[in-house]
Design a protein around this motif. Sequence first.
Motif, short mmCIF file in Angstrom:
data_model
loop_
_atom_site.label_atom_id
_atom_site.label_comp_id
_atom_site.label_asym_id
_atom_site.label_seq_id
_atom_site.Cartn_x
_atom_site.Cartn_y
_atom_site.Cartn_z
N PHE A 14 42.59 7.52 -6.21
CA PHE A 14 43.93 7.23 -6.27
C PHE A 14 44.13 6.93 -7.47
N GLU A 15 43.31 7.05 -8.35
CA GLU A 15 43.77 6.62 -9.85
C GLU A 15 44.97 8.55 -10.68
N LYS A 16 44.31 9.50 -9.70
CA LYS A 16 44.88 10.54 -10.84
C LYS A 16 46.13 10.89 -10.14
N LEU A 17 46.83 9.75 -9.18
CA LEU A 17 48.58 10.01 -8.62
C LEU A 17 49.64 9.65 -9.85
N ARG A 18 50.52 10.71 -9.63
CA ARG A 18 51.90 9.87 -10.47
C ARG A 18 52.54 10.10 -9.62
N GLN A 56 48.47 -7.55 -16.14
CA GLN A 56 47.00 -7.59 -16.48
C GLN A 56 47.20 -5.64 -16.66
N SER A 57 47.83 -4.84 -15.40
CA SER A 57 47.68 -3.50 -15.43
C SER A 57 48.87 -2.64 -17.02
N PRO A 287 31.57 -12.35 3.45
CA PRO A 287 31.53 -11.42 4.25
C PRO A 287 32.92 -10.86 5.17
N GLY A 288 32.82 -10.01 5.03
CA GLY A 288 33.90 -8.80 7.43
C GLY A 288 35.66 -10.02 5.70
N VAL A 289 35.64 -10.36 4.90
CA VAL A 289 36.85 -10.52 4.63
C VAL A 289 37.78 -9.49 3.53
N GLN A 290 38.45 -8.24 3.52
CA GLN A 290 39.22 -7.70 3.30
C GLN A 290 40.52 -8.43 1.97
N ASP A 291 40.69 -7.27 0.37
CA ASP A 291 42.11 -7.46 0.14
C ASP A 291 42.65 -6.41 0.31
N CYS A 292 44.04 -6.83 1.31
CA CYS A 292 44.53 -5.68 1.46
C CYS A 292 45.52 -5.39 0.79
N LEU A 293 46.12 -7.16 -0.17
CA LEU A 293 47.33 -7.16 -0.69
C LEU A 293 47.18 -6.63 -2.41
N HIS A 294 45.75 -7.35 -2.89
CA HIS A 294 45.77 -6.69 -3.96
C HIS A 294 45.44 -5.31 -5.02
N TRP A 295 45.82 -4.67 -5.47
CA TRP A 295 45.21 -3.50 -6.24
C TRP A 295 44.22 -3.81 -7.24
N CYS A 296 43.18 -2.02 -6.60
CA CYS A 296 42.68 -1.87 -7.98
C CYS A 296 43.06 -1.48 -9.15
N LEU A 297 43.18 -1.86 -10.55
CA LEU A 297 43.36 -1.49 -11.09
C LEU A 297 41.93 -0.45 -12.14
N PRO A 298 42.46 0.48 -12.99
CA PRO A 298 43.73 1.55 -12.51
C PRO A 298 44.35 1.31 -11.81
N GLY A 299 45.67 1.64 -11.39
CA GLY A 299 46.06 2.14 -9.38
C GLY A 299 47.30 1.80 -9.77
N VAL A 300 48.06 1.05 -8.73
CA VAL A 300 49.10 1.51 -8.32
C VAL A 300 49.74 0.96 -9.27
N PRO A 301 50.62 -0.76 -9.96
CA PRO A 301 51.11 -1.42 -10.47
C PRO A 301 50.72 -0.82 -11.74
N ASP A 302 49.60 0.44 -12.22
CA ASP A 302 50.88 1.39 -13.19
C ASP A 302 51.51 2.11 -13.39
N THR A 303 52.11 2.09 -12.06
CA THR A 303 53.23 3.03 -11.85
C THR A 303 54.65 2.65 -11.89
N TRP A 304 54.79 0.90 -11.24
CA TRP A 304 55.65 -0.09 -11.83
C TRP A 304 55.90 0.18 -13.05
N ASN A 305 54.73 -0.27 -13.89
CA ASN A 305 55.04 -0.25 -15.38
C ASN A 305 55.82 0.88 -15.96
N GLU A 306 55.40 2.11 -15.71
CA GLU A 306 55.72 3.05 -15.97
C GLU A 306 57.27 2.90 -15.44
N ILE A 307 57.64 2.74 -14.62
CA ILE A 307 59.01 2.61 -14.29
C ILE A 307 59.55 1.40 -14.56
N LEU A 308 59.70 0.37 -15.34
CA LEU A 308 59.79 -0.48 -15.85
C LEU A 308 59.81 0.57 -17.65
N PHE A 309 59.11 0.72 -18.01
CA PHE A 309 59.52 0.74 -19.39
C PHE A 309 59.65 2.23 -19.17
#
Length: 312
Positions: A14-18, A56-57, A287-309
């Motif tokens: 997931f870190e290698k996509l652009r 943070q990203s 246990p049994g609770v997953q976080d499907c809201l926040h993202w791994c970093l580095p990851g998707v929010p980096d793309t948001w910042n590339e677009i912002l830049f």
Amino acid sequence: MWACRMMQRQDFAFEKLRWQPKDCEMEEFEGSKFLKRMKDKTLAFVGDSLGRQQFQSLMCMITAGKNSPDVLDVGKDYGLVIPPGGKRPNGWAYRFPSTNTTVLYYWSSTLCDLEPLDILDPQTEYAMHLDRPPAFLRDFLDRIDVLVLNSGHHWNRGKLKANKWIMYVGGKPNTNRRIADMGSAKNFTIHSTLKWLNSQLPKHPHLKAFYRSISPRHFVNGDWNSGGSCNNTIPMSIGKEVLQEESTDQSAASAVKGTRIALLDITALSQVRDEGHISRFSITASPGVQDCLHWCLPGVPDTWNEILFALI
């Protein structure tokens, strides 16, 4: 807390996509280039925990994740200190002395003004002024050059009840049933805050303002508290491109319409990245609770910042 390489996750494809916009060569983000472009300027993120992730990203992208001794903590300059009895400040601000560039984040999950009804009572309820922008924006707008706002996931009854927030309009408890509906209250507040911000732009010609569209959740077979999961680890297994021209966050698109505030539209491109969430690897989850809201970093929010830049 978002660094998936420090958790039990084993796959990092997931870190290698652009992101590649159609018919557009988006320049690559470089920390030194960003600082040069933002010389003597301040970039502020104001929003919820997804806004904090974007902040943070960006800090990691600028510093390449290395601890830099010449970065100054200037939170006090913006009133970002740990309040009495609090666990953390309402945000953080850091200055890069080499270019006098400041990057800050202020927590305002609903983008409206919160006022304690009884400052002497630690258990007090809060007036949630839907028609007033956060005091932080009113106080510091003249010191900000690039502003990124976001809101969305805190607009539910559970959050309001837990935080003891009571909707106010016109300085009084809200009695308008149409506004009291959660979706209507959110739209009313965002339109109100962006309308105020747009009215301030002529006084601050140096200011570039963005409203970031909502970051998608990817819970399957339940929600965060009812067994919902996001176990996929294969990048773009649910789609490889975004075909529509219009934003899939119609609420955000309508809020900026007719204003000089730009839409930072990240919803559809993030929607195809269901493999990029913290998922079951969270270090704080039960246990049994997953976080499907926040993202791994580095990851998707980096793309948001590339677009912002690129937009800056």
